[in-house]
Scaffold this motif. Structure first.
Motif, PDB file in Angstrom:
ATOM      1  N   TYR A 379      35.258  36.440  44.055  1.00 18.46           N
ATOM      2  CA  TYR A 379      34.534  37.296  43.741  1.00 18.46           C
ATOM      3  C   TYR A 379      33.444  37.019  44.969  1.00 18.46           C
ATOM      4  O   TYR A 379      33.117  38.451  45.557  1.00 18.46           O
ATOM      5  CB  TYR A 379      33.640  37.934  42.478  1.00 18.46           C
ATOM      6  N   GLN A 380      33.236  36.565  45.502  1.00 21.80           N
ATOM      7  CA  GLN A 380      32.262  36.247  46.111  1.00 21.80           C
ATOM      8  C   GLN A 380      32.564  35.996  47.400  1.00 21.80           C
ATOM      9  O   GLN A 380      32.417  36.446  48.665  1.00 21.80           O
ATOM     10  CB  GLN A 380      31.862  34.273  46.538  1.00 21.80           C
ATOM     11  N   LYS A 381      33.870  36.088  48.060  1.00 22.91           N
ATOM     12  CA  LYS A 381      34.654  36.430  49.172  1.00 22.91           C
ATOM     13  C   LYS A 381      35.590  37.866  49.023  1.00 22.91           C
ATOM     14  O   LYS A 381      36.297  38.125  49.748  1.00 22.91           O
ATOM     15  CB  LYS A 381      35.354  35.508  49.544  1.00 22.91           C
ATOM     16  N   GLY A 382      34.445  39.006  47.856  1.00 17.37           N
ATOM     17  CA  GLY A 382      35.409  40.577  48.155  1.00 17.37           C
ATOM     18  C   GLY A 382      36.566  40.217  46.726  1.00 17.37           C
ATOM     19  O   GLY A 382      36.787  41.413  47.272  1.00 17.37           O
ATOM     20  N   VAL A 501      40.387  39.743  30.743  1.00 16.62           N
ATOM     21  CA  VAL A 501      39.672  38.213  31.765  1.00 16.62           C
ATOM     22  C   VAL A 501      38.592  38.170  32.507  1.00 16.62           C
ATOM     23  O   VAL A 501      38.541  38.987  33.330  1.00 16.62           O
ATOM     24  CB  VAL A 501      40.422  36.749  31.699  1.00 16.62           C
ATOM     25  N   THR A 502      37.369  37.335  31.715  1.00 16.23           N
ATOM     26  CA  THR A 502      36.769  37.719  32.997  1.00 16.23           C
ATOM     27  C   THR A 502      36.896  36.779  34.442  1.00 16.23           C
ATOM     28  O   THR A 502      37.760  35.466  34.342  1.00 16.23           O
ATOM     29  CB  THR A 502      35.160  37.548  32.823  1.00 16.23           C
ATOM     30  N   LEU A 503      36.476  36.685  35.515  1.00 16.91           N
ATOM     31  CA  LEU A 503      36.293  36.096  36.345  1.00 16.91           C
ATOM     32  C   LEU A 503      36.092  33.983  36.186  1.00 16.91           C
ATOM     33  O   LEU A 503      36.449  32.975  36.392  1.00 16.91           O
ATOM     34  CB  LEU A 503      35.308  36.062  37.078  1.00 16.91           C
ATOM     35  N   ALA A 504      34.905  33.699  34.609  1.00 15.24           N
ATOM     36  CA  ALA A 504      35.181  32.570  34.559  1.00 15.24           C
ATOM     37  C   ALA A 504      36.179  31.938  33.835  1.00 15.24           C
ATOM     38  O   ALA A 504      36.082  31.153  33.425  1.00 15.24           O
ATOM     39  CB  ALA A 504      33.927  32.331  34.095  1.00 15.24           C
ATOM     40  N   SER A 505      37.166  33.563  33.040  1.00 11.22           N
ATOM     41  CA  SER A 505      37.630  33.099  32.206  1.00 11.22           C
ATOM     42  C   SER A 505      39.464  32.645  32.848  1.00 11.22           C
ATOM     43  O   SER A 505      40.155  32.948  32.123  1.00 11.22           O
ATOM     44  CB  SER A 505      37.728  33.924  30.760  1.00 11.22           C
ATOM     45  N   LEU A 506      39.492  32.699  34.239  1.00  9.56           N
ATOM     46  CA  LEU A 506      40.529  33.255  34.625  1.00  9.56           C
ATOM     47  C   LEU A 506      41.446  31.578  34.438  1.00  9.56           C
ATOM     48  O   LEU A 506      41.020  30.535  34.030  1.00  9.56           O
ATOM     49  CB  LEU A 506      40.751  33.161  36.157  1.00  9.56           C
ATOM     50  N   PRO A 507      42.652  31.307  34.149  1.00  6.80           N
ATOM     51  CA  PRO A 507      43.703  30.144  33.908  1.00  6.80           C
ATOM     52  C   PRO A 507      43.479  29.444  34.893  1.00  6.80           C
ATOM     53  O   PRO A 507      43.408  29.614  35.949  1.00  6.80           O
ATOM     54  CB  PRO A 507      45.085  31.293  34.078  1.00  6.80           C
ATOM     55  N   ASP A 508      43.304  27.998  34.701  1.00  4.51           N
ATOM     56  CA  ASP A 508      43.859  26.901  35.644  1.00  4.51           C
ATOM     57  C   ASP A 508      44.227  27.054  36.941  1.00  4.51           C
ATOM     58  O   ASP A 508      44.290  26.802  37.714  1.00  4.51           O
ATOM     59  CB  ASP A 508      43.487  24.989  34.911  1.00  4.51           C
ATOM     60  N   ALA A 509      45.635  27.309  36.542  1.00  2.00           N
ATOM     61  CA  ALA A 509      46.366  27.743  37.794  1.00  2.00           C
ATOM     62  C   ALA A 509      45.854  29.121  38.260  1.00  2.00           C
ATOM     63  O   ALA A 509      46.603  28.644  39.939  1.00  2.00           O
ATOM     64  CB  ALA A 509      47.994  27.819  36.851  1.00  2.00           C
TER      65      ALA A 509
END
Length: 691
Positions: A379-382, A501-509
């Motif tokens: 999100y910080q990069k658009g 899913v939210t940004l913080a909830s994205l899978p590790d991959a």
């Protein structure tokens, strides 16, 4: 191409395309140097196929060509038909025909078959011949597709084979550019051979093919990295990008590759994309009359709009990039209003970076900035901060890949077009943006060995209800999957789930190993906190006698153990899933339960920071659990649910017997798959969200 008289005694000059050139200037030393820098960046950021990979592709194509010709002769002999009428020839299409190959390129080709071979015979018999070879794997005929195809891996190279059946005997060598071969040809065959005809027509339409290829390589790399290279998702495919670059070559016929790229962004960032006025064409469309051609529809521009009319009629694409071979078609028919906005944004961004006055094209930094990937998950990069995560899981590599391709092709028509029409929360974005390409993941539920996810970025105001759109998507997708892949669906070979899913909830991959995974399931319509009730308990036919599997009112399964109090923690017992032991695995583990490093247990899809190892099942006890005798007392409030339980468990063995060949690679994992997967739509269709 036509001849135009020159001025000042310079002799006749060629006109490339439907209008005179904008500029006839030639490249200078700086332009040649800029092209060298551009190519250096391409080698580093978007490399071409190596010589070894090119040779492998040639070997695979030669082998496939031999197999096709051999099969045609065998078919003629076995059917008692004339061999000439069963002659088969393999032709490359798309990027392979244009000479554009990168390390991940597959081989797209079409079998042009004599008039005595039917499509049904080809799709029924040719795969049998292919299956006899050890170097051909993942064989997957898809005869019911809009453009029927046989997908496979040959020597570990992905190969797609289309079929084109000629309607009449050929008097001489096959010339794919000859329009007469289309006489009386059915639509599916015409679409298949069109890949050859369009590629050849594009080649013939550009003044300098090497300069065209150099510019197209950069544009293809840019489009892929910016997430706008996909016909299926409503962006542009390879043919459309090639036509756009070819038109720039016609307007600036003597310029080198770097100059063509600069003009590409400068021209198309300002282009009037109204299909009635701004269609991109390489040559004037041709019409054919007479018997045998009436069913081939040629693209015609829509009527011009008046001030009071809506921007575009619902059935009309907001842009038109027309193929240069008869019958001419709009290669961008799948573009929507939302994807059109995204394309314009990306073209304008490219123009600001590379086409602005004073830009030093000899600097690598400018070219690297142009093809810098779109940071969809940052999100910080658009990028976006909320997503729909569409998981596709499979019991085998073939079933997973087949389902993944079908789901990807249905995201635009079945999901994106059904989303509520809202303004984006962030003016720099569109409200919904599907990301191109699936990302391999580990199955969050640990039920299937193969898993990947497709993502849709969300930038919408709080309170927008996406549940109806998601529910309809899952219902219609389920019908499509059942119709096109019945052998897999019946056998529980794959499943599809939708999560928010939210940004913080994205899978590790996606985000990296440092990000903790927390998936938010889309809430149930009626009662988010609805508790599952145990219903009629019965021993599962494949389960050890140490526990029983009990049906629940949402048709999922939970397990009750004798003296298994260690599993009675709230996040599991109060969840909408419950848990059960996956007894078909070599090492049985509990669904969703994770043993953390400190020895405590957590439930994967509910608890925060739930990371660790799968929790092994306790299968030592041989006595059936005493708790099961009391289960009927708990089900008096839900009699309708209990009647379905025996049906689900008793049919499980029948469902798995239909797909023995697909499951041979992982028999221990798929024998009980129907128990888990047949009810998955219930879980996912109720998973709409509010964002």
């Amino acid at each position: 191409m036509s001849e135009k008289p020159g001025s000042g005694g310079g002799g006749p000059k060629k006109q490339w395309g439907v209008s005179p050139a904008v500029s006839l200037s030639k490249p200078g030393a700086k332009d040649v140097a800029a092209t060298e820098v551009m190519n250096e960046v391409l080698v580093a950021e978007a490399p071409q196929a190596s010589e070894e990979e090119r040779q492998l592709h040639k070997t695979v194509f030669s082998l496939m060509s031999e197999l096709v010709s051999e099969w045609g002769r065998e078919y003629a002999f076995s059917s008692g038909l004339e061999e000439k009428g069963c002659h088969c020839e393999l032709m490359a299409i798309g990027s392979a025909r244009l000479g554009l190959q990168d390390p991940s390129s597959d081989i797209d080709c079409v079998v042009v078959a004599g008039h005595l071979i039917s499509r049904d015979a080809f799709f029924k018999l040719f795969p049998v011949k292919l299956s006899e070879r050890n170097d051909i794997t993942n064989l997957n005929p898809v005869p019911q597709a809009a453009v029927p195809v046989i997908k496979m891996k040959c020597m570990d190279v992905d190969v797609d084979v289309l079929f084109c059946g000629l309607a009449h005997p050929m008097d001489g060598p096959l010339d794919p550019s000859d329009d007469t071969i289309l006489c009386d040809m059915d639509e599916k065959s015409a679409r298949s051979i069109n890949g050859v005809r369009v590629s050849d027509a594009i080649k013939a339409s550009v003044p300098n093919f090497d300069n065209f290829l150099g510019a197209l390589r950069l544009i293809r790399g840019w489009a892929r990295r910016r997430g706008v290279y996909s016909n299926a998702l409503g962006y542009l495919g390879g043919v459309s990008w090639a036509i756009l670059v070819a038109r720039i070559c016609q307007l600036f016929p003597h310029m080198c590759s770097s100059q063509l790229v600069v003009r590409f962004f400068r021209v198309y960032s300002r282009w009037n994309w109204d299909p009635s006025e701004g269609a991109v064409v390489l040559k004037h469309s041709e019409q054919r009359s007479g018997a045998g051609y009436q069913h081939h529809r040629v693209w015609c521009p829509p009527p011009k709009r008046t001030g009071g009319e809506q921007a575009f009629l619902p059935a009309v694409s907001p842009m038109a990039v027309i193929t240069p071979a008869y019958p001419s078609m709009n290669s961008t028919f799948g573009v929507t209003g939302t994807t059109m906005t995204t394309l314009k944004m990306e073209l304008e961004r490219g123009a600001q970076i590379i086409s602005a006055k004073g830009v030093d094209l000899s600097r690598r930094k400018n070219w690297e900035s142009l093809i810098d990937p779109f940071h969809f998950f940052d999100y910080q990069k658009g990028g976006y901060k909320q997503f729909l995560q569409i998981e596709v899981v499979g019991a085998s590599a073939l079933s997973h890949k087949s389902a993944e391709g079908l789901v990807n092709s249905k995201i635009k028509p079945l999901l994106m077009k059904k989303m509520p029409e809202v303004a984006a929360e962030d003016n720099s974005k569109v409200p919904y943006r599907a990301w191109t390409g699936a990302i391999p993941l580990e199955d969050p539920t640990k039920e299937y060995p193969y898993c990947s996810a497709l993502f849709v970025g969300l930038s919408i105001p709080t309170g927008i209800d996406l549940r109806p759109a998601v529910r309809e998507f899952m219902e219609r997708l389920g019908a499509e999957l059942a119709a096109q892949m019945p052998e897999y669906k019946a056998g529980g070979m794959f499943d599809v789930r939708v999560r928010h899913v939210t940004l913080a909830s994205l899978p590790d991959a996606v985000k990296g190993d440092s990000v903790k995974r927390k998936v938010e399931l889309l809430p149930d319509d009626d009662n988010v906190n609805k508790k599952a009730k145990l219903t009629n308990c019965a021993f599962h036919p494949n389960a050890p006698s140490s526990y029983s599997i009990c049906s629940r009112d949402d048709h999922r399964c939970v397990v009750k153990w004798k003296q298994q109090a260690s599993l009675a923690f709230d996040s599991c017992t109060n969840s909408d899933w419950g848990t059960y032991c996956k007894v078909w695995l070599d090492v049985p583990v509990y669904f969703g339960i994770i043993k953390k490093a400190d020895g405590s247990l957590c439930f994967d899809s509910v608890d925060d920071d739930c990371e660790g190892d799968a929790y092994l099942c306790d299968v030592k006890t041989t006595e059936p659990p005493t708790e099961t005798t009391e289960a009927p007392n708990e089900t008096t409030d839900a009699p309708t649910e209990t009647t379905d339980a025996p049906t689900e468990t008793s049919d499980a063995p029948t469902e798995t017997t239909d797909a023995p060949t697909e499951t041979s690679d992982a028999p221990t994992e798929t024998t009980d798959a129907p128990t888990e997967t047949t009810d998955a739509p219930t879980e996912t269709t109720d998973a709409p969200t509010e964002t």
